[in-house]
Design a protein around this motif. Structure first.
Motif: not given
Length: 149
Positions: A48-52
Motif C-alpha cells: 500500500p502507498l497510503m492509509d487504507g
C-alpha cells in the motif's frame, strides 16, 4: 551429593529456560505459517502507498507519508490457535516483511525474507531503531526474530 545434583539441575534449568522457551515459540509460530502466507502474499505483490484497508489486515495507517514502509494496524490481526496478535507490518527495501507480535509475544517478530536474505537490524518507518539480537529460521523464508529496541 544429592543436594549438589539438585542444585546443578536447577541452575541448568534456569539458564536453559530462555533457549527452551525460544524454541517452543518457534514451533508455535510454525503452525501459523500457512495463515501468515495468506496475509503476506498480497502485501508482497502490492504494498500500500497510503492509509487504507485490506481484507487481510483491516484498516491501517501507512508511514512515512509518501513512501510508506510501515503499516500500523488499527485493528490488530488475531489468530486464535495458537493465540498470536500482529499489530504492525514493516517492509524492507528488498521486499521482506516484518510482522510485529503483540500481547504476550510483544517484542518478537515473525519475518519473511526473499531467497538468500535473512533478518538484520533496521530502522522502522516511524524512525524506531531495532538492533538484531537473534533469529531462528522456520521454513519457506520465514524467521522468528528478536530485536533490542
Amino acid at each position: 551429593m544429592l543436594t549438589t545434583m539438585m542444585a546443578a539441575g536447577l541452575c541448568s534449568l534456569a539458564t536453559g529456560h530462555d533457549p527452551i522457551a525460544w524454541q517452543s515459540k518457534r514451533f508455535r509460530m510454525i503452525s501459523l505459517l500457512d495463515r501468515l502466507e495468506t496475509l503476506a502474499q498480497p502485501l508482497r505483490q502490492a504494498w500500500p502507498l497510503m492509509d487504507g484497508e485490506l481484507h487481510q489486515t483491516g484498516p491501517f495507517m501507512a508511514y512515512p507519508i509518501g513512501r510508506p514502509r510501515t503499516l500500523v494496524l488499527l485493528t490488530p490481526v488475531k489468530f486464535e490457535s495458537p493465540a498470536v496478535t500482529i499489530n504492525t507490518i514493516e517492509r524492507d527495501r528488498h521486499g521482506g516483511l516484518r510482522l510485529r507480535l503483540a500481547g504476550p509475544d510483544e517484542g518478537d517478530w515473525i519475518e519473511w525474507h526473499p531467497h538468500k536474505r535473512h533478518p538484520t537490524s533496521f530502522t522502522g518507518g516511524l524512525g524506531d531503531s531495532h538492533l538484531l539480537q537473534r533469529f531462528l529460521p522456520m521454513t519457506r523464508g520465514w524467521y522468528l526474530v528478536r530485536y533490542e529496541n
